[in-house]
Design a protein around this motif. Structure first.
Motif, PDB file in Angstrom:
ATOM      1  N   GLU A 102       0.812  -1.099  -0.081  1.00 33.27           N
ATOM      2  CA  GLU A 102      -0.131  -0.146   0.001  1.00 33.27           C
ATOM      3  C   GLU A 102       0.865   1.333   0.002  1.00 33.27           C
ATOM      4  O   GLU A 102       1.831   1.219   0.746  1.00 33.27           O
ATOM      5  CB  GLU A 102      -0.889  -0.081   1.228  1.00 33.27           C
ATOM      6  CG  GLU A 102      -1.729   1.231   1.332  1.00 33.27           C
ATOM      7  CD  GLU A 102      -2.739   0.977   2.461  1.00 33.27           C
ATOM      8  OE1 GLU A 102      -3.655   2.020   2.684  1.00 33.27           O
ATOM      9  OE2 GLU A 102      -2.498  -0.041   3.353  1.00 33.27           O
ATOM     10  N   SER A 135      -5.320   3.648  -0.738  1.00 39.53           N
ATOM     11  CA  SER A 135      -5.654   2.112  -0.292  1.00 39.53           C
ATOM     12  C   SER A 135      -6.130   1.232  -1.163  1.00 39.53           C
ATOM     13  O   SER A 135      -6.364   0.033  -1.147  1.00 39.53           O
ATOM     14  CB  SER A 135      -6.475   2.282   0.878  1.00 39.53           C
ATOM     15  OG  SER A 135      -5.841   2.910   2.016  1.00 39.53           O
ATOM     16  N   PHE A 136      -6.449   1.858  -2.732  1.00 42.24           N
ATOM     17  CA  PHE A 136      -7.118   1.064  -3.453  1.00 42.24           C
ATOM     18  C   PHE A 136      -6.084   1.057  -4.858  1.00 42.24           C
ATOM     19  O   PHE A 136      -5.306   1.894  -4.880  1.00 42.24           O
ATOM     20  CB  PHE A 136      -8.475   1.924  -4.009  1.00 42.24           C
ATOM     21  CG  PHE A 136      -9.328   1.803  -2.746  1.00 42.24           C
ATOM     22  CD1 PHE A 136     -10.351   0.991  -3.019  1.00 42.24           C
ATOM     23  CD2 PHE A 136      -9.387   2.644  -1.859  1.00 42.24           C
ATOM     24  CE1 PHE A 136     -11.510   0.850  -2.044  1.00 42.24           C
ATOM     25  CE2 PHE A 136     -10.476   2.655  -0.660  1.00 42.24           C
ATOM     26  CZ  PHE A 136     -11.386   1.719  -0.909  1.00 42.24           C
ATOM     27  N   ILE A 172      -9.192  -3.024  -3.129  1.00 43.88           N
ATOM     28  CA  ILE A 172      -8.282  -2.427  -1.876  1.00 43.88           C
ATOM     29  C   ILE A 172      -6.930  -3.359  -2.053  1.00 43.88           C
ATOM     30  O   ILE A 172      -7.049  -4.719  -2.598  1.00 43.88           O
ATOM     31  CB  ILE A 172      -8.845  -3.020  -0.335  1.00 43.88           C
ATOM     32  CG1 ILE A 172     -10.182  -2.174  -0.216  1.00 43.88           C
ATOM     33  CG2 ILE A 172      -7.878  -2.889   0.626  1.00 43.88           C
ATOM     34  CD1 ILE A 172     -10.911  -2.488   1.118  1.00 43.88           C
TER      35      ILE A 172
END
Length: 925
Positions: free
Chosen positions: A803, A884-885, A906
């Motif tokens: 992330e 986060s995506f 995600i």
């Protein structure tokens, strides 16, 4: 009137209080304080009190002495017994400190720690701005403090074992291990690894710690976002039970995007937080196929069988009855072996039964990879690399993960076991099963198995440990054997009875003898001979059809079963040397010198005629034809009918340059390869009646621009001309009005790779090392290309990444950095064997990627065929990292594999099933 009462004992009874192991050292501090006060009081002078002593009117003792002794003395004797030692009150030391002050209040029975306060006891660690200990209740309170600006700082840090909680304030009881936590924040590692992106952050307004392993949350949030204060997404839970490192069981939960609730909600939820491999469901993707209807794809189950083996079972299901099954098993044992087994099967149905366009077909693919660690057994090794199945699997597969392999035209496999016997003379044995499959012709060649054995070279006229000098001492020989069971079939007959009908079995034994020595110091001479013995269990007889010998019928092959053999032998010799030539230009020049290295070699070989292995038959025109019954056997080349006495010529060339280095601090010049290799070879058969000179074969290669551009080429030059039918005749081409040599074929392959790093100064790491790392990352397990020239497949597991924390990205406002890369490959083939003067192949493939911003990537791969005038498989792709995506889109706009896919989900593997995945299927034409 007097009333009788129990007389008070004048003796002091000492009782031993049982020390509790769950009490804490601050009680000991209080005890020492009281004891110090008592001892200080004893040092003061005694002041007699003005009270008159009055004798007691009661006569002791009211109780018999034996009862007093039993009730006091016996108990004391037991307590003083050395064999019954009691545990101490404290089992460990409490360490506490603070920067500003530590205050002990006997009145409040509390200890106050202020500013950078810390307490450590056993596996419990507490840090905060302020800490208050109540040593009567064994409770501790920790909270924040305000700085000079009025901002709360020094947030409490509470750690017990491996669990860490960061709240605004906390109240904890050392006896019951219970706690009340306000605005807690904790991080839980989950998944297969411990990457930062796989950490689940759990936040709650109020948390009640029931014991060491159970927490109850109220108004909680769960997210994998780096920013826990203002996360870009979170799952809000009203009430939940939280077991650190294992699970979260929640009531009503729904997803928020940037503090905005979404319709994604469930009445209850279960979130596993276990680390390592855990069995569980793999959620499918919903898709729609114009030919097969709606579908669920890539759904299944993951099962860790043991610490060394796991299994994934996934499937695709369509509403028209089509389905696909895929299994994958990965196994590994450190210092022993590792590998994987993949099997994929698809039952494809087009249209509906009863319609004219109804079709049904089955496709499969099997992949096995096994490698043994070299430390496991140095004298024995087993390895496997298998990729076999239906020839049309990749081109017709309805699963998107196979897009990058649709252009793969060959499947190959090999399973081998080797054993070495190191005693002199050492012997190597190897057993191999191999497979080669052409996906265009669907022809399959198998060897089940191939046995190979070899013995090391033996020098019979020299000592094993001595230096070998001269022609006699260098005489050596060795023995080799190769046996095969060869099968030629098609993929439609694989693993069926008809597959083994045309199996061929044979063996080839060779015994090479050679020696080498120097002549005139600079010439290396090699003399040798070779004996070959071939065994076969099947030979072939040729002749005309006995039912119709006068017609223009084909030659009939009659298979003769049974053992048969032939042998052949030959002599050889070669002499070669190395010639160095240097052309200096001066040390003050940019190009200081050019070095040319030539390795000429002249060879001779002699092979006698083996007429004894030839038979004859009379064809339909009455002419006698010779043939050998060993034509088409499994191993070995057929014996020659004509005697060969051949002189061979070869020349190898390399060209290097010494140039002045741009770095003035380096004293030595830099070496640059101008021509990596340029080779010529031909031969002259002195026993041939005509066409004695063979074509001159040429091949070479070089690289430019610090090996960014690589060029390889090859060709064939024929000195003879051809007739009107395109056959070579015994007339030199130059005598027929042509050039000295006739170019009959040529090929060229060029590849150019560059990126934004190409024009920067080197950091000491070679670019080829980077390319190798990249190829390892993108390496296709199915045997396809290791780059993206044919596009990239869509597999969620390949795109899982860390992330983005949004902080370590170098992207200044001025001088923006835009990384990019470009790969270009051009291939061309030329054919002129029959004066056609034709470019039979010419294609250009290219792929490129550009990073418009630190989180925005664009990519394109395509190609063009200049001969067939059409584009190769073209793919557009882009991806966007939304903290986060991940957002991705791949599109093949035209061609046989026309399709697209869209994904947003995600990034973290913990919540990877929270996604939207929409994709089309390949449109059948």
């Amino acid at each position: 009137m007097f009333e009788l009462q129990k007389l008070s004992q004048t003796s002091t009874k000492i009782g031993f209080i049982k020390l509790q192991t769950n009490k804490h050292p601050f009680l000991l501090v209080l005890l020492f304080a009281l004891l110090a006060q008592y001892l200080t009081a004893q040092e003061k002078p005694l002041v007699p009190l003005p009270i008159k002593a009055v004798g007691d009117t009661l006569n002791p003792p009211l109780l018999p002495p034996n009862i007093l002794n039993d009730s006091i003395g016996k108990k004391d004797s037991i307590n003083l017994d050395s064999t019954n030692t009691k545990n101490s009150m404290l089992v460990d030391i409490i360490d506490y400190k603070a920067k500003d002050y530590v205050k002990l209040s006997q009145k409040d029975q509390k200890i106050y720690l202020y500013n950078e306060a810390e307490i450590k006891y056993q596996d419990t660690e507490l840090k905060a701005g302020i800490i208050v200990m109540d040593y009567t209740k064994n409770e501790v309170y920790a909270g924040r403090i305000k700085d000079s600006t009025g901002t709360y700082t020094q947030t409490p840090y509470f750690k017990q074992g491996d669990n860490v909680v960061i709240p605004d304030s906390i109240r904890f009881n050392f006896d019951t291990k219970k706690a009340l936590i306000w605005n807690s924040r904790t991080e839980q590692q989950a998944g297969l690894g411990s990457l930062g992106s796989d950490a689940m952050k759990v936040l709650a307004s109020i948390t009640k710690k029931e014991n060491d392993s159970v927490y109850f949350l109220k108004d909680g949030k769960m997210t994998t976002s780096k920013d826990t204060v203002d996360p870009d997404y979170f799952i809000k839970i009203r009430k939940a039970k939280f077991v650190p490192g294992k699970k979260i069981i929640a009531g009503f939960s729904n997803m928020y995007l940037v503090d905005v609730p979404t319709p994604i909600a469930v009445p209850f939820a279960y979130f596993p937080l276990t680390t390592g491999r855990t069995a569980g469901l793999i959620f499918p993707t919903f898709t729609q196929d114009p030919n097969r209807g709606f579908s669920l794809q890539n759904g299944g189950y993951y099962l860790p069988i043991s610490d060394y083996v796991d299994l994934s079972v996934m499937g695709d299901f369509f509403t028209n009855g089509s389905y696909g099954i895929r299994t994958q098993s990965i196994y590994a044992k450190r210092y022993k072996f590792r590998g994987n087994v993949n099997f994929r099967f698809e039952n494809q149905i087009t249209s509906q039964k009863g319609f004219s366009d109804y079709r049904r077909s089955t496709l499969y693919n099997l992949q096995i990879s096994h490698s043994q660690d070299a430390k496991a057994n140095p004298n024995s090794r087993f390895s496997a690399s298998v990729n076999l199945g239906s020839s049309q699997y990749y081109t017709n597969s309805f699963n998107q993960i196979n897009v990058q392999n649709t252009q793969n035209n060959n499947l190959s496999s090999s399973i081998s076991y080797s054993k070495t016997f190191p005693e002199y003379p050492s012997v190597n044995l190897n057993l191999t099963a191999s497979h080669n499959q052409n996906t265009q012709t669907q022809q399959v060649n198998l060897t089940l198995p191939t046995f190979q054995g070899s013995m090391e070279r033996i020098f019979p006229f020299a000592k094993r440990d001595g230096i070998k000098k001269g022609i006699i001492q260098n005489v050596n020989f060795q023995y080799n054997v190769r046996a095969e069971n060869r099968i030629t079939t098609t993929d439609s007959l694989m693993f069926r009875k008809g597959m083994f009908e045309n199996a061929q079995i044979g063996a080839r034994h060779t015994l090479p003898i050679s020696t080498n020595f120097k002549v005139a110091k600079y010439f290396s001479v090699t003399l040798g001979g070779n004996y070959e013995d071939v065994w076969t269990f099947e030979t072939y007889k040729r002749g005309l059809d006995p039912d119709d010998p006068t017609s223009n019928s084909e030659v009939v092959l009659d298979t003769i079963e049974g053992f048969d053999r032939f042998n052949k032998y030959g002599l050889s010799a070669s002499i070669g040397t190395t010639v160095y030539g240097t052309f200096p230009f001066g040390e003050d020049k940019k190009i200081q010198a050019i070095r040319h290295v030539m390795r000429p070699q002249v060879s001779w070989s002699y092979t006698p005629s083996f007429e004894q292995f030839y038979d004859t038959y009379v064809d339909y025109s009455g002419q006698t034809q010779q043939y050998t019954r060993f034509q088409g056997i499994a191993v070995g080349s057929v014996p020659s009918l004509n005697r060969a006495n051949v002189l061979g010529f070869s020349l190898q060339n390399t060209l290097e340059a010494k140039v002045r280095d741009k770095d003035s601090t380096k004293l030595e010049p830099k070496k640059i390869s101008l021509l990596s290799n340029l080779n010529f070879s031909t031969s002259y058969n002195m026993e041939a009646d005509s066409l004695k000179l063979s074509p001159i074969n040429m091949n070479g290669g070089t690289s430019f621009f610090d090996k960014k551009l690589t060029l390889n080429f090859s060709g064939s030059l024929d000195p003879y001309t051809i007739d009107n039918n395109g056959r070579r005749i015994n007339t030199l081409n130059v005598k027929n009005g042509g050039s000295l040599l006739r170019l009959t074929r040529a090929s060229m392959n060029m590849r150019y790779s560059l990126s934004n790093e190409t024009f920067k100064k080197k950091d000491g790491k070679k670019d080829e090392d980077r390319a190798e790392e990249a190829s390892d990352y993108y390496r296709a397990a199915s045997g396809g290309r290791t780059d993206d020239l044919f596009g990239a497949g869509f597999d969620q597991s390949q795109y899982q990444r860390r992330e983005d924390d949004g902080e370590d990205i170098e992207n200044p406002v001025y001088g923006t950095k835009i990384p990019w890369d470009l790969n270009i490959q051009f291939a061309m083939g030329y054919l002129n064997s029959n004066r056609q003067n034709q470019v039979n192949t010419a294609s250009l493939m290219f792929s490129g990627n550009v990073q418009l911003s630190p989180r925005w990537d664009l990519g394109l791969s395509s190609g063009y065929d200049f001969v067939n005038k059409g584009f190769a498989q073209t793919q557009f792709r882009f991806s966007r990292q939304l903290k986060s995506f991940d957002l991705r889109f791949n599109w093949v706009p035209f061609g046989r594999n026309e399709r697209w896919d869209f994904f947003i989900g995600i990034s973290s593997s913990i919540l990877s099933d929270l996604k939207y995945d929409k994709r089309s299927q390949r449109i059948l034409r």
